[in-house]
Scaffold this active site. Sequence first.
Site, PDB file in Angstrom:
ATOM      1  N   ASP A 100      52.303 123.169  54.525  1.00  0.00           N
ATOM      2  CA  ASP A 100      53.122 124.074  55.330  1.00  0.00           C
ATOM      3  C   ASP A 100      54.201 124.814  54.539  1.00  0.00           C
ATOM      4  O   ASP A 100      55.200 125.246  55.093  1.00  0.00           O
ATOM      5  CB  ASP A 100      53.794 123.272  56.448  1.00  0.00           C
ATOM      6  CG  ASP A 100      54.582 122.074  55.918  1.00  0.00           C
ATOM      7  OD1 ASP A 100      54.883 122.063  54.712  1.00  0.00           O
ATOM      8  OD2 ASP A 100      54.888 121.170  56.712  1.00  0.00           O
ATOM      9  N   GLU A 122      45.539 118.897  54.980  1.00  0.00           N
ATOM     10  CA  GLU A 122      46.657 118.490  55.844  1.00  0.00           C
ATOM     11  C   GLU A 122      46.863 119.520  56.967  1.00  0.00           C
ATOM     12  O   GLU A 122      47.970 119.975  57.248  1.00  0.00           O
ATOM     13  CB  GLU A 122      47.962 118.269  55.055  1.00  0.00           C
ATOM     14  CG  GLU A 122      48.969 117.395  55.779  1.00  0.00           C
ATOM     15  CD  GLU A 122      50.284 117.215  55.034  1.00  0.00           C
ATOM     16  OE1 GLU A 122      51.154 118.101  55.105  1.00  0.00           O
ATOM     17  OE2 GLU A 122      50.437 116.174  54.375  1.00  0.00           O
ATOM     18  N   GLU A 136      58.447 125.720  58.256  1.00  0.00           N
ATOM     19  CA  GLU A 136      57.163 125.048  58.021  1.00  0.00           C
ATOM     20  C   GLU A 136      56.242 125.051  59.238  1.00  0.00           C
ATOM     21  O   GLU A 136      55.021 125.130  59.106  1.00  0.00           O
ATOM     22  CB  GLU A 136      57.399 123.608  57.546  1.00  0.00           C
ATOM     23  CG  GLU A 136      57.945 123.498  56.121  1.00  0.00           C
ATOM     24  CD  GLU A 136      59.447 123.690  56.004  1.00  0.00           C
ATOM     25  OE1 GLU A 136      60.128 123.817  57.049  1.00  0.00           O
ATOM     26  OE2 GLU A 136      59.961 123.720  54.875  1.00  0.00           O
ATOM     27  N   HIS A 233      66.395 117.271  52.354  1.00  0.00           N
ATOM     28  CA  HIS A 233      66.303 118.630  51.802  1.00  0.00           C
ATOM     29  C   HIS A 233      65.923 119.710  52.820  1.00  0.00           C
ATOM     30  O   HIS A 233      65.829 120.877  52.474  1.00  0.00           O
ATOM     31  CB  HIS A 233      65.255 118.667  50.685  1.00  0.00           C
ATOM     32  CG  HIS A 233      63.846 118.583  51.224  1.00  0.00           C
ATOM     33  ND1 HIS A 233      63.247 117.406  51.542  1.00  0.00           N
ATOM     34  CD2 HIS A 233      62.951 119.546  51.524  1.00  0.00           C
ATOM     35  CE1 HIS A 233      62.039 117.629  52.002  1.00  0.00           C
ATOM     36  NE2 HIS A 233      61.828 118.921  52.014  1.00  0.00           N
ATOM     37  N   ARG A 235      65.571 122.662  55.391  1.00  0.00           N
ATOM     38  CA  ARG A 235      66.408 123.843  55.655  1.00  0.00           C
ATOM     39  C   ARG A 235      67.208 123.723  56.947  1.00  0.00           C
ATOM     40  O   ARG A 235      68.358 124.133  57.018  1.00  0.00           O
ATOM     41  CB  ARG A 235      65.512 125.090  55.765  1.00  0.00           C
ATOM     42  CG  ARG A 235      65.315 125.813  54.476  1.00  0.00           C
ATOM     43  CD  ARG A 235      64.420 127.036  54.707  1.00  0.00           C
ATOM     44  NE  ARG A 235      64.485 127.953  53.599  1.00  0.00           N
ATOM     45  CZ  ARG A 235      63.950 127.737  52.399  1.00  0.00           C
ATOM     46  NH1 ARG A 235      63.341 126.599  52.142  1.00  0.00           N
ATOM     47  NH2 ARG A 235      64.046 128.642  51.453  1.00  0.00           N
ATOM     48  N   HIS A 266      67.775 116.602  45.787  1.00  0.00           N
ATOM     49  CA  HIS A 266      66.856 117.748  45.625  1.00  0.00           C
ATOM     50  C   HIS A 266      67.555 118.862  44.845  1.00  0.00           C
ATOM     51  O   HIS A 266      68.775 119.040  44.952  1.00  0.00           O
ATOM     52  CB  HIS A 266      66.467 118.225  47.028  1.00  0.00           C
ATOM     53  CG  HIS A 266      65.295 119.154  47.086  1.00  0.00           C
ATOM     54  ND1 HIS A 266      65.366 120.461  46.681  1.00  0.00           N
ATOM     55  CD2 HIS A 266      64.022 118.966  47.515  1.00  0.00           C
ATOM     56  CE1 HIS A 266      64.183 121.043  46.863  1.00  0.00           C
ATOM     57  NE2 HIS A 266      63.348 120.158  47.368  1.00  0.00           N
TER      58      HIS A 266
HETATM   59  C1  UD1 Z   1      60.224 123.758  49.712  1.00  0.00           C
HETATM   60  C2  UD1 Z   1      59.369 124.020  50.947  1.00  0.00           C
HETATM   61  C3  UD1 Z   1      59.456 122.855  51.917  1.00  0.00           C
HETATM   62  C4  UD1 Z   1      59.150 121.547  51.214  1.00  0.00           C
HETATM   63  C5  UD1 Z   1      60.028 121.398  49.989  1.00  0.00           C
HETATM   64  C6  UD1 Z   1      59.640 120.165  49.240  1.00  0.00           C
HETATM   65  C7  UD1 Z   1      59.126 126.299  51.814  1.00  0.00           C
HETATM   66  C8  UD1 Z   1      59.716 127.352  52.656  1.00  0.00           C
HETATM   67  N1  UD1 Z   1      59.869 125.185  51.664  1.00  0.00           N
HETATM   68  O1  UD1 Z   1      61.574 123.735  50.095  1.00  0.00           O
HETATM   69  O2  UD1 Z   1      58.529 123.045  52.958  1.00  0.00           O
HETATM   70  O3  UD1 Z   1      59.383 120.481  52.108  1.00  0.00           O
HETATM   71  O4  UD1 Z   1      59.844 122.529  49.134  1.00  0.00           O
HETATM   72  O5  UD1 Z   1      60.591 119.797  48.303  1.00  0.00           O
HETATM   73  O6  UD1 Z   1      58.047 126.444  51.304  1.00  0.00           O
HETATM   74  N2  UD1 Z   1      64.636 124.282  42.721  1.00  0.00           N
HETATM   75  C9  UD1 Z   1      64.747 124.107  41.357  1.00  0.00           C
HETATM   76  N3  UD1 Z   1      63.731 123.445  40.692  1.00  0.00           N
HETATM   77  C10 UD1 Z   1      62.652 122.935  41.334  1.00  0.00           C
HETATM   78  C11 UD1 Z   1      62.556 123.114  42.721  1.00  0.00           C
HETATM   79  C12 UD1 Z   1      63.552 123.810  43.403  1.00  0.00           C
HETATM   80  O7  UD1 Z   1      65.703 124.524  40.733  1.00  0.00           O
HETATM   81  O8  UD1 Z   1      61.770 122.363  40.675  1.00  0.00           O
HETATM   82  C13 UD1 Z   1      65.704 125.046  43.422  1.00  0.00           C
HETATM   83  C14 UD1 Z   1      65.652 126.544  43.093  1.00  0.00           C
HETATM   84  O9  UD1 Z   1      66.949 127.055  43.076  1.00  0.00           O
HETATM   85  C15 UD1 Z   1      64.867 127.109  44.283  1.00  0.00           C
HETATM   86  C16 UD1 Z   1      65.436 126.251  45.399  1.00  0.00           C
HETATM   87  O10 UD1 Z   1      65.527 124.939  44.846  1.00  0.00           O
HETATM   88  O11 UD1 Z   1      65.080 128.494  44.480  1.00  0.00           O
HETATM   89  C17 UD1 Z   1      64.649 126.251  46.669  1.00  0.00           C
HETATM   90  O12 UD1 Z   1      63.260 126.017  46.459  1.00  0.00           O
HETATM   91  P1  UD1 Z   1      62.218 126.393  47.646  1.00  0.00           P
HETATM   92  O13 UD1 Z   1      60.860 125.969  47.243  1.00  0.00           O
HETATM   93  O14 UD1 Z   1      62.401 127.802  48.066  1.00  0.00           O
HETATM   94  O15 UD1 Z   1      62.746 125.532  48.856  1.00  0.00           O
HETATM   95  P2  UD1 Z   1      62.760 123.954  49.076  1.00  0.00           P
HETATM   96  O16 UD1 Z   1      63.997 123.649  49.838  1.00  0.00           O
HETATM   97  O17 UD1 Z   1      62.513 123.274  47.788  1.00  0.00           O
HETATM   98  N1  UDP Z   2      59.464 112.386  45.732  1.00  0.00           N
HETATM   99  C1  UDP Z   2      59.567 112.253  44.335  1.00  0.00           C
HETATM  100  N2  UDP Z   2      60.820 112.177  43.777  1.00  0.00           N
HETATM  101  C2  UDP Z   2      61.948 112.216  44.508  1.00  0.00           C
HETATM  102  C3  UDP Z   2      61.847 112.382  45.927  1.00  0.00           C
HETATM  103  C4  UDP Z   2      60.585 112.466  46.494  1.00  0.00           C
HETATM  104  O1  UDP Z   2      58.554 112.212  43.639  1.00  0.00           O
HETATM  105  O2  UDP Z   2      63.044 112.136  43.936  1.00  0.00           O
HETATM  106  C5  UDP Z   2      58.117 112.498  46.335  1.00  0.00           C
HETATM  107  C6  UDP Z   2      57.849 111.632  47.532  1.00  0.00           C
HETATM  108  O3  UDP Z   2      57.334 110.372  47.159  1.00  0.00           O
HETATM  109  C7  UDP Z   2      56.817 112.458  48.306  1.00  0.00           C
HETATM  110  C8  UDP Z   2      57.199 113.885  47.980  1.00  0.00           C
HETATM  111  O4  UDP Z   2      58.013 113.827  46.813  1.00  0.00           O
HETATM  112  O5  UDP Z   2      55.505 112.245  47.842  1.00  0.00           O
HETATM  113  C9  UDP Z   2      57.937 114.488  49.116  1.00  0.00           C
HETATM  114  O6  UDP Z   2      58.517 115.693  48.711  1.00  0.00           O
HETATM  115  P1  UDP Z   2      59.671 116.381  49.531  1.00  0.00           P
HETATM  116  O7  UDP Z   2      60.446 115.342  50.258  1.00  0.00           O
HETATM  117  O8  UDP Z   2      60.394 117.245  48.558  1.00  0.00           O
HETATM  118  O9  UDP Z   2      58.867 117.340  50.504  1.00  0.00           O
HETATM  119  P2  UDP Z   2      58.194 117.154  51.952  1.00  0.00           P
HETATM  120  O10 UDP Z   2      57.231 116.024  51.879  1.00  0.00           O
HETATM  121  O11 UDP Z   2      59.303 116.937  52.934  1.00  0.00           O
HETATM  122  O12 UDP Z   2      57.560 118.479  52.180  1.00  0.00           O
END
Ligand code: UD1
Ligand code: UDP
Length: 395
Positions: A100, A122, A136, A233, A235, A266
Site C-alpha cells: 500500500d 498482500e 495507504e 511512523h 502519517r 524512523h
Molecule cells: C513510507 C510509506 C508507508 C510505510 C513506510 C514504511 C507511503 C506514502 N508511505 O512512509 O506506507 O508504512 O514507508 O516505513 O508510501 N527517509 C530517509 N531514509 C530512508 C527512508 C526514509 O531518510 O531510508 C526519510 C526521508 O527524508 C524521506 C522521509 O523519510 O523523504 C519519508 O519517506 P516516505 O517513504 O515518503 O514516507 P514514510 O513515512 O517512510
Molecule cells: N523493522 C526493521 N527495523 C526497525 C523497525 C522495523 O527492520 O528498526 C521491520 C519490521 O520488522 C517490519 C518492517 O520493518 O518487517 C515494518 O516496517 P515499517 O514499520 O516501517 O512499515 P509498515 O509495516 O508499517 O508499512
Amino acid sequence: MDKKIKAAVVFGTRPEAIKMAPLVLELKNRDKEFDVITIVTAQHRQMLDQVLELFNIVPDYDLNLMKPNQNLWGLTSDILLETKKIFEDIKPDIVLVHGDTTTAFASSLSAFYARIPIGHVEAGLRTFNKDYPFPEEINRVLADAVSDLHFAPTEGSVKNLLESGIKGICGSEGEDLCSANLCSTNGGFDKQRRIYKTGNTVIDALLYTVKKDIDLDFIDLNPNLKIILLTSHRRENFGKPLENICDAILEIVQKHKDIEIVYPVHLNPNVRNTVFSKLQNIDRVKLIDPLDYAPFCALMKRSHIILTDSGGVQEEAPSLGVPVLVLRDETERPEAVDCGCVKLVGTDKEKIVSTVGKLLDDRDFYNSMKMAVNPYGDGLTSKRIADIIKARFSS
Ligand code: UD1
Ligand code: UDP
C-alpha cells in the site's frame, strides 16, 4: 518446454523489500521457469539497502528516487515516469507490486498504462476508512483496482476484495475462495480467476531471518530490565498523536522502574523532530536509529511488550509470542486482534499508560496475550505465489 515468464518485481520501502525479498529469491531459484527483473524505486534509501544486503539482492534497476522529506506528489510522478521507461524497454509478462505504499500504487498504475498484467502481493487489506491509514488505504484500493492477480494473505482479505468489487472473474460460482485449494478449479487451473488466498510473505521473511544468531550487544541493553520496544511512523500520527505517545512513554518510565524503552526511530524527519524533542536524554529511554531487519527481529523476540503503529510488526510479533499494543484506532490486520495477542490502544495517553501498566502488573492478563500464533502465514507463501503465476502464464 514453456518459455520463461518475465516477472518484473517492483518495491521501494523497507517493509515492501522485507516482504518481496522471499518472493524474489523463490522466483530466482526457479530460473528455468522465471526471468526475474528487480526494480527498486528507492522510495527509501538506507532502510531499503539493509534489506537488499540481508537477502543478497542486487537490483537490475535502481531509480534512487528518495529525496529528504519528500512529498506524495513528487514521488508519485517520479515513479510513474521512471517505471514507464523501464516497462517499455523490458516488456515484462507480469509486474509484481506489494502492499500500500506510493511505490505500489504508482508502479501498478504505470504497469496498467503500459497494458502489462499486474500481480498484487498482500492484496485486500482494508479499514474501509479512506483517511486511516493515510494515504495507504487508497493506495491499496487503487492497486487492487488495476491488478489482475490478487494474492490475499488471509480469508478476511479475500472477503474485502470481494466487497471492494474485485469480483468479476474469480473462480467458479459457489466455490470457496478461501479453501486451501488455491490453484485448481474442478481439477484444472482457472485462468480467469483473480483472487488467491496465499498467506503473507512476511512470515517467509521472518522465518528466514529469526534463525540467524544475532548479537545485540551494540544496543547496550540492561539485562536487569524488561524491554518495551516501540516503533511509530504513520502519517496520521504526526503531530499531536505522536506527542501523546511520547508523553505516555514519559509516564510509563516514571511509574515502572523495572523496564526500559527501546525506540528505533524512523528516519522520516516528521517523526524524528517530535520524538527527539520529547524523549532525548530521558533515563531508561533508548532512542536509536532504525535497526537492520535481522537485529530488529532478534530484539522483537527479546522484548517483553511491543508498542507499535507498524503494519509489518503487527504481523510478525504474534509469531514470536510477544504481546503487541497497536498505537492506532483502526487496523487492517484484525486477525491477530481476534487471536488475542494484539490490542488496539490508539494514541490516547491514559489508555496507553493504563494498558502497559496492566500488562506489567497483571500476570494473567499478560499470559492471556502472550501466545505464539501465526494467522498470517506458514512460510510457504512465496512458493504458492510463484506456482500460481507459473500456472497462469503456462500455455
Ligand atoms: C513510507 C510509506 C508507508 C510505510 C513506510 C514504511 C507511503 C506514502 N508511505 O512512509 O506506507 O508504512 O514507508 O516505513 O508510501 N527517509 C530517509 N531514509 C530512508 C527512508 C526514509 O531518510 O531510508 C526519510 C526521508 O527524508 C524521506 C522521509 O523519510 O523523504 C519519508 O519517506 P516516505 O517513504 O515518503 O514516507 P514514510 O513515512 O517512510
Ligand atoms: N523493522 C526493521 N527495523 C526497525 C523497525 C522495523 O527492520 O528498526 C521491520 C519490521 O520488522 C517490519 C518492517 O520493518 O518487517 C515494518 O516496517 P515499517 O514499520 O516501517 O512499515 P509498515 O509495516 O508499517 O508499512
